[in-house]
Design a protein around this motif. Structure first.
Motif, PDB file in Angstrom:
ATOM      1  N   ALA A 159       0.876  -1.296  -0.069  1.00 44.20           N
ATOM      2  CA  ALA A 159      -0.291   0.137   0.294  1.00 44.20           C
ATOM      3  C   ALA A 159       1.248   1.302   0.272  1.00 44.20           C
ATOM      4  CB  ALA A 159      -0.667  -0.220   0.874  1.00 44.20           C
ATOM      5  N   ALA A 160       1.780   1.279   1.072  1.00 43.84           N
ATOM      6  CA  ALA A 160       3.031   2.127   0.655  1.00 43.84           C
ATOM      7  C   ALA A 160       3.427   2.475  -0.547  1.00 43.84           C
ATOM      8  CB  ALA A 160       3.748   2.192   1.727  1.00 43.84           C
ATOM      9  N   GLY A 161       3.588   1.689  -1.165  1.00 42.19           N
ATOM     10  CA  GLY A 161       4.959   1.643  -1.844  1.00 42.19           C
ATOM     11  C   GLY A 161       4.211   1.939  -3.119  1.00 42.19           C
ATOM     12  N   LEU A 162       2.218   1.631  -3.593  1.00 44.36           N
ATOM     13  CA  LEU A 162       1.363   1.997  -4.190  1.00 44.36           C
ATOM     14  C   LEU A 162       0.951   3.662  -4.077  1.00 44.36           C
ATOM     15  CD1 LEU A 162      -0.864  -0.391  -5.050  1.00 44.36           C
ATOM     16  CD2 LEU A 162       0.387   0.148  -6.448  1.00 44.36           C
ATOM     17  N   LEU A 163       1.028   3.988  -3.127  1.00 44.06           N
ATOM     18  CA  LEU A 163       0.929   5.441  -2.712  1.00 44.06           C
ATOM     19  C   LEU A 163       1.063   6.142  -3.380  1.00 44.06           C
ATOM     20  CD1 LEU A 163      -1.028   5.091   0.646  1.00 44.06           C
ATOM     21  CD2 LEU A 163      -2.015   6.089  -1.342  1.00 44.06           C
ATOM     22  N   LEU A 164       3.360   5.708  -3.004  1.00 44.61           N
ATOM     23  CA  LEU A 164       4.181   6.424  -3.499  1.00 44.61           C
ATOM     24  C   LEU A 164       4.499   6.149  -4.616  1.00 44.61           C
ATOM     25  CD1 LEU A 164       6.856   7.563  -2.204  1.00 44.61           C
ATOM     26  CD2 LEU A 164       8.510   5.717  -1.976  1.00 44.61           C
ATOM     27  N   MET A 165       4.342   5.524  -4.828  1.00 38.64           N
ATOM     28  CA  MET A 165       4.767   5.289  -6.680  1.00 38.64           C
ATOM     29  C   MET A 165       3.359   6.131  -7.010  1.00 38.64           C
ATOM     30  SD  MET A 165       6.280   1.867  -7.463  1.00 38.64           S
ATOM     31  CE  MET A 165       4.287   1.249  -8.978  1.00 38.64           C
ATOM     32  N   PHE A 166       2.032   6.367  -7.857  1.00 38.28           N
ATOM     33  CA  PHE A 166       1.083   7.618  -7.669  1.00 38.28           C
ATOM     34  C   PHE A 166       1.283   8.756  -7.471  1.00 38.28           C
ATOM     35  CE2 PHE A 166      -1.359   2.531  -7.636  1.00 38.28           C
ATOM     36  CZ  PHE A 166      -1.328   3.100  -9.031  1.00 38.28           C
ATOM     37  N   GLY A 167       1.983   8.551  -6.355  1.00 39.84           N
ATOM     38  CA  GLY A 167       2.253  10.397  -5.657  1.00 39.84           C
ATOM     39  C   GLY A 167       3.360  10.866  -6.400  1.00 39.84           C
ATOM     40  N   LEU A 168       4.395  10.332  -6.908  1.00 37.19           N
ATOM     41  CA  LEU A 168       5.490  10.347  -7.521  1.00 37.19           C
ATOM     42  C   LEU A 168       5.184  10.708  -9.587  1.00 37.19           C
ATOM     43  CD1 LEU A 168       8.472   7.888  -6.059  1.00 37.19           C
ATOM     44  CD2 LEU A 168       8.394  10.725  -6.358  1.00 37.19           C
ATOM     45  N   LYS A 169       4.041  10.013 -10.212  1.00 34.27           N
ATOM     46  CA  LYS A 169       4.051   9.455 -10.985  1.00 34.27           C
ATOM     47  C   LYS A 169       2.819  10.879 -11.294  1.00 34.27           C
ATOM     48  CE  LYS A 169       1.449   6.689 -14.847  1.00 34.27           C
ATOM     49  NZ  LYS A 169       1.096   5.323 -15.184  1.00 34.27           N
ATOM     50  N   PHE A 170       2.284  10.926 -10.559  1.00 35.70           N
ATOM     51  CA  PHE A 170       1.850  12.690 -10.404  1.00 35.70           C
ATOM     52  C   PHE A 170       2.035  13.747 -10.816  1.00 35.70           C
ATOM     53  CE2 PHE A 170      -0.603  15.895  -8.365  1.00 35.70           C
ATOM     54  CZ  PHE A 170      -1.993  15.793  -9.606  1.00 35.70           C
ATOM     55  N   MET A 171       3.732  13.890  -9.853  1.00 36.38           N
ATOM     56  CA  MET A 171       3.774  14.547 -10.144  1.00 36.38           C
ATOM     57  C   MET A 171       5.226  15.104 -11.216  1.00 36.38           C
ATOM     58  SD  MET A 171       5.367  15.537  -6.472  1.00 36.38           S
ATOM     59  CE  MET A 171       6.335  14.051  -5.888  1.00 36.38           C
ATOM     60  N   GLY A 172       4.935  14.098 -11.758  1.00 34.89           N
ATOM     61  CA  GLY A 172       5.924  13.222 -13.420  1.00 34.89           C
ATOM     62  C   GLY A 172       7.528  13.266 -13.026  1.00 34.89           C
ATOM     63  N   VAL A 173       8.095  12.422 -12.075  1.00 37.71           N
ATOM     64  CA  VAL A 173       8.968  12.440 -11.123  1.00 37.71           C
ATOM     65  C   VAL A 173       9.255  10.713 -10.779  1.00 37.71           C
ATOM     66  CG1 VAL A 173       9.258  15.010 -10.280  1.00 37.71           C
ATOM     67  CG2 VAL A 173       9.086  13.638  -9.240  1.00 37.71           C
ATOM     68  N   LEU A 174       8.227  10.464 -11.825  1.00 36.40           N
ATOM     69  CA  LEU A 174       8.481   8.561 -11.632  1.00 36.40           C
ATOM     70  C   LEU A 174       9.845   8.393 -12.243  1.00 36.40           C
ATOM     71  CD1 LEU A 174       7.430   5.777 -10.107  1.00 36.40           C
ATOM     72  CD2 LEU A 174       6.191   5.570 -12.169  1.00 36.40           C
ATOM     73  N   ARG A 175       9.692   8.384 -13.275  1.00 29.74           N
ATOM     74  CA  ARG A 175      10.897   8.235 -14.352  1.00 29.74           C
ATOM     75  C   ARG A 175      11.681   9.202 -14.901  1.00 29.74           C
ATOM     76  NH1 ARG A 175      10.792   2.235 -16.427  1.00 29.74           N
ATOM     77  NH2 ARG A 175      12.002   3.679 -17.641  1.00 29.74           N
ATOM     78  N   ILE A 176      13.142   9.031 -15.118  1.00 28.80           N
ATOM     79  CA  ILE A 176      14.080   9.612 -15.840  1.00 28.80           C
ATOM     80  C   ILE A 176      13.565  10.117 -17.450  1.00 28.80           C
ATOM     81  CG2 ILE A 176      15.347   9.798 -13.785  1.00 28.80           C
ATOM     82  CD1 ILE A 176      17.278   8.085 -15.391  1.00 28.80           C
ATOM     83  N   SER A 177      14.247  10.861 -17.765  1.00 28.01           N
ATOM     84  CA  SER A 177      14.065  10.830 -19.564  1.00 28.01           C
ATOM     85  C   SER A 177      14.624  10.154 -20.063  1.00 28.01           C
ATOM     86  CB  SER A 177      14.520  12.107 -19.939  1.00 28.01           C
ATOM     87  OG  SER A 177      16.182  12.466 -19.341  1.00 28.01           O
ATOM     88  N   GLU A 178      14.437   9.789 -21.376  1.00 25.80           N
ATOM     89  CA  GLU A 178      15.211   8.539 -22.306  1.00 25.80           C
ATOM     90  C   GLU A 178      16.453   8.995 -21.908  1.00 25.80           C
ATOM     91  OE1 GLU A 178      15.015   6.816 -25.735  1.00 25.80           O
ATOM     92  OE2 GLU A 178      13.554   6.785 -25.061  1.00 25.80           O
ATOM     93  N   GLU A 179      16.935  10.415 -22.363  1.00 26.62           N
ATOM     94  CA  GLU A 179      18.198  11.024 -22.536  1.00 26.62           C
ATOM     95  C   GLU A 179      18.818  10.466 -21.386  1.00 26.62           C
ATOM     96  OE1 GLU A 179      20.589  15.033 -22.521  1.00 26.62           O
ATOM     97  OE2 GLU A 179      18.797  14.244 -23.807  1.00 26.62           O
ATOM     98  N   GLY A 180      18.637  10.301 -19.385  1.00 29.41           N
ATOM     99  CA  GLY A 180      19.234  10.790 -18.702  1.00 29.41           C
ATOM    100  C   GLY A 180      19.318   9.239 -18.318  1.00 29.41           C
ATOM    101  N   GLU A 181      18.450   8.245 -18.589  1.00 27.49           N
ATOM    102  CA  GLU A 181      18.712   6.600 -18.334  1.00 27.49           C
ATOM    103  C   GLU A 181      19.511   6.784 -18.931  1.00 27.49           C
ATOM    104  OE1 GLU A 181      16.152   3.099 -18.669  1.00 27.49           O
ATOM    105  OE2 GLU A 181      14.713   4.632 -18.516  1.00 27.49           O
ATOM    106  N   LEU A 182      20.036   6.684 -20.358  1.00 30.95           N
ATOM    107  CA  LEU A 182      21.259   6.501 -21.257  1.00 30.95           C
ATOM    108  C   LEU A 182      22.086   6.748 -20.640  1.00 30.95           C
ATOM    109  CD1 LEU A 182      19.680   7.082 -24.886  1.00 30.95           C
ATOM    110  CD2 LEU A 182      20.645   4.802 -23.569  1.00 30.95           C
TER     111      LEU A 182
END
Length: 182
Positions: A159-182
């Motif tokens: 439950a805590a993980g889902l809340l955190l992930m959805f919160g980060l996704k909502f803020m647009g910071v769950l994933r880094i850019s493709e360029e940043g990942e490379l």
């Protein structure tokens, strides 16, 4: 591995038989986990690796921690040996379901931690407490308590993980850019 001795044996808060047993069991379970992980890795990938051996050691340390002072040496060896196998299975499982876990953190800490928690209900010998596992003349009460505790931890963590992930996704910071990942 050495630091973990202070953690498990030091939990007794004194130098006594409980601490000595926790120390011995910590060593044995960890060695057994390294061995089963290394054998499994060699069979699975063609050779064992130092990184794999170190991961197997952490799996054994995590698995033995809940029960280190409440087991006989045979139970500790079994817990460690099974932890090495549990880790192999869950590393493969997380890869199969395409979860991005390059260090195997879930397999080591999650799956082996749950295994170690449940193992108390199987292998406890009752030397320093009245807790006995099913394999040593106890009834199922301790195992049921360990299952309930593990289920509660899984539910709260999920439950805590889902809340955190959805919160980060909502803020647009769950994933880094493709360029940043490379």
């Amino acid at each position: 591995w050495v630091g973990w001795f202070g953690f498990n044996a030091g939990s007794a808060l004194e130098a006594n038989g409980f601490a000595a047993l926790a120390f011995i069991n910590t060593f044995g379970a960890t060695a057994a986990a390294v061995l089963t992980w290394s054998i499994g890795e060699a069979l699975h990938k063609g050779k064992a690796s130092m990184l794999g051996g170190a991961s197997g050691a952490v799996a054994g340390l995590v698995a033995i921690t809940p029960a280190a002072g409440n087991l006989g040496v045979g139970g500790a060896l079994a817990i460690g040996a099974i932890a090495g196998v549990v880790m192999i299975l869950f590393v493969d499982f997380t890869e199969w379901v395409r979860v991005d876990d390059p260090c195997g953190a879930f397999a080591v800490h999650g799956a082996c931690g749950i295994w170690g928690t449940l193992s108390l209900g199987l292998f406890a010998v009752g030397n320093y407490s009245d807790v006995k596992g099913i394999l040593y003349g106890g009834n199922a009460n301790q195992l049921i308590a360990q299952i309930e505790g593990s289920a509660t931890i899984i539910a709260c963590t999920f439950a805590a993980g889902l809340l955190l992930m959805f919160g980060l996704k909502f803020m647009g910071v769950l994933r880094i850019s493709e360029e940043g990942e490379l």
